[in-house]
Design a protein around this motif. Structure first.
Motif, short mmCIF file in Angstrom:
data_model
loop_
_atom_site.label_atom_id
_atom_site.label_comp_id
_atom_site.label_asym_id
_atom_site.label_seq_id
_atom_site.Cartn_x
_atom_site.Cartn_y
_atom_site.Cartn_z
N ALA A 110 45.01 77.81 33.50
CA ALA A 110 44.66 77.97 34.91
C ALA A 110 44.22 79.41 35.13
CB ALA A 110 45.84 77.63 35.82
N VAL A 111 43.47 79.64 36.21
CA VAL A 111 42.92 80.96 36.52
C VAL A 111 43.27 81.32 37.95
CG1 VAL A 111 40.80 82.33 36.65
CG2 VAL A 111 41.01 80.54 34.92
N ASP A 112 43.73 82.58 38.16
CA ASP A 112 44.10 82.99 39.52
C ASP A 112 42.93 83.67 40.23
OD1 ASP A 112 44.01 85.67 38.71
OD2 ASP A 112 46.18 85.91 38.63
N SER A 113 43.18 84.20 41.41
CA SER A 113 42.12 84.76 42.24
C SER A 113 41.52 86.03 41.65
CB SER A 113 42.66 85.07 43.64
OG SER A 113 43.65 86.08 43.58
N GLN A 114 42.23 86.66 40.71
CA GLN A 114 41.75 87.86 40.04
C GLN A 114 41.12 87.57 38.68
OE1 GLN A 114 41.89 90.74 41.90
NE2 GLN A 114 42.67 89.28 43.42
N ASN A 115 40.93 86.30 38.39
CA ASN A 115 40.38 85.84 37.11
C ASN A 115 41.34 86.07 35.94
OD1 ASN A 115 38.08 84.31 37.19
ND2 ASN A 115 36.70 85.91 36.46
N GLY A 152 58.87 72.01 26.87
CA GLY A 152 57.53 71.46 26.71
C GLY A 152 56.65 71.64 27.93
N PRO A 153 56.44 72.86 28.43
CA PRO A 153 55.56 73.04 29.59
C PRO A 153 54.15 72.56 29.27
CG PRO A 153 55.94 75.14 28.50
CD PRO A 153 56.88 74.15 27.87
N ASP A 154 53.53 71.86 30.21
CA ASP A 154 52.24 71.23 29.95
C ASP A 154 51.23 71.65 31.01
OD1 ASP A 154 50.11 69.46 29.53
OD2 ASP A 154 51.40 67.86 28.83
N GLY A 155 51.12 70.91 32.11
CA GLY A 155 50.14 71.23 33.14
C GLY A 155 50.49 72.51 33.88
N ILE A 156 49.46 73.18 34.38
CA ILE A 156 49.65 74.41 35.14
C ILE A 156 48.58 74.51 36.21
CG2 ILE A 156 48.33 75.78 33.47
CD1 ILE A 156 50.30 78.11 34.08
N ALA A 157 48.95 74.99 37.40
CA ALA A 157 48.00 75.16 38.49
C ALA A 157 48.42 76.36 39.32
CB ALA A 157 47.95 73.90 39.36
N ILE A 158 47.46 76.89 40.09
CA ILE A 158 47.69 78.10 40.88
C ILE A 158 47.17 77.88 42.28
CG2 ILE A 158 47.15 80.56 41.08
CD1 ILE A 158 46.88 80.60 38.02
N ASP A 159 47.97 78.26 43.30
CA ASP A 159 47.55 78.06 44.68
C ASP A 159 46.79 79.28 45.19
OD1 ASP A 159 49.43 80.00 45.52
OD2 ASP A 159 50.89 78.50 46.18
N LYS A 160 46.37 79.24 46.45
CA LYS A 160 45.53 80.29 47.01
C LYS A 160 46.27 81.63 47.14
CE LYS A 160 46.49 78.92 51.80
NZ LYS A 160 45.89 78.43 53.07
N ASN A 161 47.60 81.60 47.07
CA ASN A 161 48.40 82.82 47.11
C ASN A 161 48.80 83.28 45.72
OD1 ASN A 161 48.49 82.96 50.01
ND2 ASN A 161 49.95 81.27 49.96
N ASP A 162 48.21 82.67 44.71
CA ASP A 162 48.47 82.99 43.30
C ASP A 162 49.88 82.64 42.84
OD1 ASP A 162 45.90 83.72 42.70
OD2 ASP A 162 46.23 85.87 42.95
N ASN A 163 50.53 81.72 43.55
CA ASN A 163 51.76 81.14 43.02
C ASN A 163 51.41 80.17 41.90
OD1 ASN A 163 53.69 82.37 44.88
ND2 ASN A 163 52.74 81.05 46.43
N LYS A 176 58.03 76.50 40.13
CA LYS A 176 57.13 77.40 40.83
C LYS A 176 57.52 78.85 40.54
CE LYS A 176 55.56 78.57 45.55
NZ LYS A 176 55.69 78.22 47.00
N PHE A 177 56.50 79.71 40.29
CA PHE A 177 56.71 81.12 39.98
C PHE A 177 55.71 81.95 40.76
CE2 PHE A 177 57.83 78.51 36.38
CZ PHE A 177 59.01 79.06 35.90
N ASP A 178 56.04 83.25 40.96
CA ASP A 178 55.04 84.14 41.55
C ASP A 178 54.12 84.68 40.46
OD1 ASP A 178 56.25 86.36 40.29
OD2 ASP A 178 57.30 87.00 42.11
N THR A 179 53.15 85.48 40.85
CA THR A 179 52.12 85.93 39.91
C THR A 179 52.66 86.82 38.81
OG1 THR A 179 49.90 86.90 39.80
CG2 THR A 179 51.49 87.96 41.25
#
Length: 227
Positions: A110-115, A152-163, A176-179
């Motif tokens: 996944a990619v956050d707002s800062q790339n 076994g972490p698999d899928g990952i996604a990032i919200d508009k606040n970079d959580n 859920k984690f912060d940036t």
């Protein structure tokens, strides 16, 4: 409602493992068994194969960065490969191991707002973060079933606040984690009722913060409001 079952003159998909959409609504599909990622336009017309099976690799998770470049997780070679939207290779990073910047069977990207780029390093039970030049920034997670631990972490996604949201496959939950990789919360447990999982696979977050989770063992998608 429509479907795409083949590409490049009739080649059938054999194992579609991940999808991504760029800013022009082009669709990318990773075909794990055929060892290729396929690009379609917004009308479902075949455009190009991104990567081929000339070199042995297995594309799994894929993501689009803010330059519309395509990031592909090569689970068998333990690296991340980047391509321009037109197909040529940009670069790659990673190798097999457990040191910083190494992977053991990575699956999600996944990619956050800062790339910045986040990778679920599945067999090492952690997430690694890199900048857009592939420099290692940080890692978080360890093996276990507690808060901030993975099995076994698999899928990952990032919200508009970079959580960051991680599908913790064998712990049957979403975390859920912060940036900076600090643990915030989790939900889910083993089961078949709503809010329960039998292995959590892919994760996505929409523009309003709703969370979509592939509940693999229950053969369904669950949708959760912002958490």
């Amino acid at each position: 409602l429509s479907q795409i079952t083949s590409y490049a003159g009739g080649v059938l998909f054999l194992s579609t493992s991940s999808v991504a959409v760029d800013s022009n609504n082009n669709l990318y599909v990773s075909d794990y068994v055929n060892a290729v990622v396929v690009k379609f336009d917004s009308n479902g017309n075949y455009v190009i194969n991104v990567g081929t099976n000339a070199d042995y690799w297995l594309p799994d998770g894929i993501a689009i960065d803010h330059n519309d470049n395509l990031l592909i997780v090569d689970i068998i070679n333990n690296k991340i490969v980047e391509f321009y939207s037109s197909g040529p290779n940009v670069g790659n990073f990673g190798s097999k191991g457990s040191e910083n910047g190494q992977f053991d069977a990575p699956e999600g990207v996944a990619v956050d707002s800062q790339n910045n780029i986040y990778i679920t390093d599945t067999n090492n039970n952690r997430v690694e973060k890199f900048d857009s030049s592939y420099n290692f920034i940080l890692k978080f997670g360890s093996e276990g079933s507690g808060n901030g631990q993975f099995n076994g972490p698999d899928g990952i996604a990032i919200d508009k606040n970079d959580n960051i949201y991680v599908g913790d496959y064998k712990n049957n939950c979403i975390q859920k984690f912060d940036t900076n990789g600090n643990y915030i919360s989790r939900w889910g447990r083993y089961g078949h009722d709503l809010g329960e999982f039998v292995t959590v696979d892919g994760i996505a977050v929409d523009s309003t913060g709703n969370i979509y989770a592939a509940d693999d063992g229950n053969n369904r998608i669950q949708v959760f409001p912002p958490q």
